[in-house]
Design a protein around this motif. Sequence first.
Motif, mmCIF file in Angstrom:
data_model
loop_
_atom_site.group_PDB
_atom_site.id
_atom_site.type_symbol
_atom_site.label_atom_id
_atom_site.label_comp_id
_atom_site.label_asym_id
_atom_site.label_seq_id
_atom_site.Cartn_x
_atom_site.Cartn_y
_atom_site.Cartn_z
ATOM 1 N N GLN A 81 -6.635 6.642 -13.463
ATOM 2 C CA GLN A 81 -5.690 7.489 -12.737
ATOM 3 C C GLN A 81 -5.489 7.013 -11.303
ATOM 4 O O GLN A 81 -4.388 7.080 -10.750
ATOM 5 N N SER A 82 -6.560 6.535 -10.693
ATOM 6 C CA SER A 82 -6.457 6.014 -9.331
ATOM 7 C C SER A 82 -5.577 4.762 -9.300
ATOM 8 O O SER A 82 -4.686 4.627 -8.444
ATOM 9 N N ALA A 83 -5.830 3.848 -10.244
ATOM 10 C CA ALA A 83 -5.028 2.623 -10.325
ATOM 11 C C ALA A 83 -3.586 2.941 -10.707
ATOM 12 O O ALA A 83 -2.649 2.291 -10.236
ATOM 13 N N LEU A 84 -3.413 3.951 -11.549
ATOM 14 C CA LEU A 84 -2.075 4.346 -11.987
ATOM 15 C C LEU A 84 -1.256 4.886 -10.814
ATOM 16 O O LEU A 84 -0.077 4.552 -10.655
ATOM 17 N N ALA A 85 -1.877 5.720 -9.989
ATOM 18 C CA ALA A 85 -1.184 6.281 -8.830
ATOM 19 C C ALA A 85 -0.742 5.174 -7.875
ATOM 20 O O ALA A 85 0.386 5.183 -7.357
ATOM 21 N N ALA A 86 -1.634 4.208 -7.658
ATOM 22 C CA ALA A 86 -1.301 3.084 -6.773
ATOM 23 C C ALA A 86 -0.176 2.241 -7.370
ATOM 24 O O ALA A 86 0.732 1.801 -6.656
ATOM 25 N N ALA A 87 -0.221 2.031 -8.681
ATOM 26 C CA ALA A 87 0.805 1.229 -9.358
ATOM 27 C C ALA A 87 2.167 1.916 -9.287
ATOM 28 O O ALA A 87 3.199 1.265 -9.079
ATOM 29 N N LYS A 88 2.174 3.223 -9.461
ATOM 30 C CA LYS A 88 3.434 3.967 -9.397
ATOM 31 C C LYS A 88 4.050 3.871 -8.003
ATOM 32 O O LYS A 88 5.275 3.774 -7.853
ATOM 33 N N ALA A 89 3.201 3.904 -6.993
ATOM 34 C CA ALA A 89 3.686 3.801 -5.614
ATOM 35 C C ALA A 89 4.329 2.437 -5.375
ATOM 36 O O ALA A 89 5.386 2.331 -4.741
ATOM 37 N N VAL A 90 3.699 1.399 -5.896
ATOM 38 C CA VAL A 90 4.236 0.042 -5.738
ATOM 39 C C VAL A 90 5.537 -0.104 -6.523
ATOM 40 O O VAL A 90 6.519 -0.673 -6.030
ATOM 41 N N ALA A 91 5.555 0.424 -7.752
ATOM 42 C CA ALA A 91 6.750 0.316 -8.588
ATOM 43 C C ALA A 91 7.943 1.033 -7.954
ATOM 44 O O ALA A 91 9.094 0.621 -8.128
ATOM 45 N N ALA A 92 7.667 2.105 -7.228
ATOM 46 C CA ALA A 92 8.738 2.880 -6.604
ATOM 47 C C ALA A 92 9.201 2.288 -5.273
ATOM 48 O O ALA A 92 10.244 2.666 -4.746
ATOM 49 N N ASP A 93 8.434 1.347 -4.752
ATOM 50 C CA ASP A 93 8.735 0.737 -3.455
ATOM 51 C C ASP A 93 9.682 -0.441 -3.642
ATOM 52 O O ASP A 93 9.301 -1.493 -4.138
ATOM 53 N N GLN A 94 10.921 -0.264 -3.245
ATOM 54 C CA GLN A 94 11.915 -1.331 -3.420
ATOM 55 C C GLN A 94 11.610 -2.564 -2.577
ATOM 56 O O GLN A 94 12.136 -3.647 -2.833
ATOM 57 N N ASN A 95 10.769 -2.395 -1.585
ATOM 58 C CA ASN A 95 10.416 -3.518 -0.718
ATOM 59 C C ASN A 95 9.060 -4.122 -1.073
ATOM 60 O O ASN A 95 8.534 -4.950 -0.326
ATOM 61 N N ALA A 96 8.503 -3.710 -2.189
ATOM 62 C CA ALA A 96 7.196 -4.240 -2.594
ATOM 63 C C ALA A 96 7.305 -5.736 -2.847
ATOM 64 O O ALA A 96 8.266 -6.209 -3.447
#
Length: 383
Positions: A81-96
């Motif tokens: 869940q911790s890794a998932l939350a971080a991954a979702k944040a990156v996926a949502a970041d258009q500037n990632a």
Amino acid sequence: MYTTTGLYKRADGTPYQYNGHWSWLYTLNNECKENIDGEEVTIWQWISTKSKTNRGLEKVIAKVNALNAEDYTADSWAAVQSALAAAKAVAADQNATRTQINAAMEELVAAYSKLEYGVQKLHLEVAVEEAEKILAHPENYEDIAALKAVLESGKAVLEDKDADQTAVDAAAEAILAELNKVADKADVKSLVNLIESAKKLLDGNYTSDSLKDLKAAIKKAEDVIANPNRTEAEIGTAYADLINAILNLQMKANKAALKAILDKANEVLGNADAYVAATIDGLDAAAAEAQTVYDNTDALQDDVDAAVRALTRKVADARLLGDVDNDGEVTTADSVALLAASAEITSLDADAAAAADVNGDDVADTNDAVLILQYAAEKVASF
């Protein structure tokens, strides 16, 4: 001069013009600079901020979202869940950046591969229930002190949220062993109760062969109950056989890690042209063998673990074309490494040279360096 590749254009869409090929030297030497938001940024710093597609990350996120928390241990689920939350944040970041996307992907896959099935306590619950039924009528048995002792221990394990599978299995076996000792005193009611309890185990996470034996023991016990001419000996034997079938239940293997590495292997094989051919030689065969183990519903944990180790080694050998520095991704750093080798400032080993030869002309040179740079800048989608 102007470019005819269609890759570089002015704001109005016309081909970009430049003062001869020597202009590439400024780019390759990282001498092109611009002030962005009050900060001086070199061209390669800017290029490194441009993200690659995150569709792969989104696929993994979707897969993890479909999992059921109740199937896994609390600690391993929390890590996912911790890794998932971080991954979702990156996926949502258009500037990632691609580096951030890759890191998020690796962390999520790593957490996913370490998921552990939750401890199965169903057989211990059944054993406790049966022991309590026996102890409710102590007058029918000569000595139940040992059964009472293991029952109390079993209850403690049942209530212990931190108890592992080994402790649960041992507690269940201890109770069932004592129940087996009083089997000769079992009456019809005891056998009927045990049959109903045993049926609860048929939906457990056990191998098909051991469940087949349990079903046979249940059927035999039901036949004894249905027989109006049954003897006490037959009741006792049916009771003992049912206890032994429960004792012999075998847990199915945990295949979470195998599923994760199979997905990665198939991802590599599905994009084989992006890898140095020699580094994925034999990966398809290894993946096929691992898939056979995965598809075997009765695979033992040792077999699953062996398949994970073998396939992981093959996947680890896979090397992307253009990944000159072998860090798992193709970036401007790879172009720099190749340019340094082309200028004889450094040298490349055979594996690095093979990865650098992205145009397939058997020579790793500045032409490849330019292609790698274009790929890192997302000007080309593949080599």
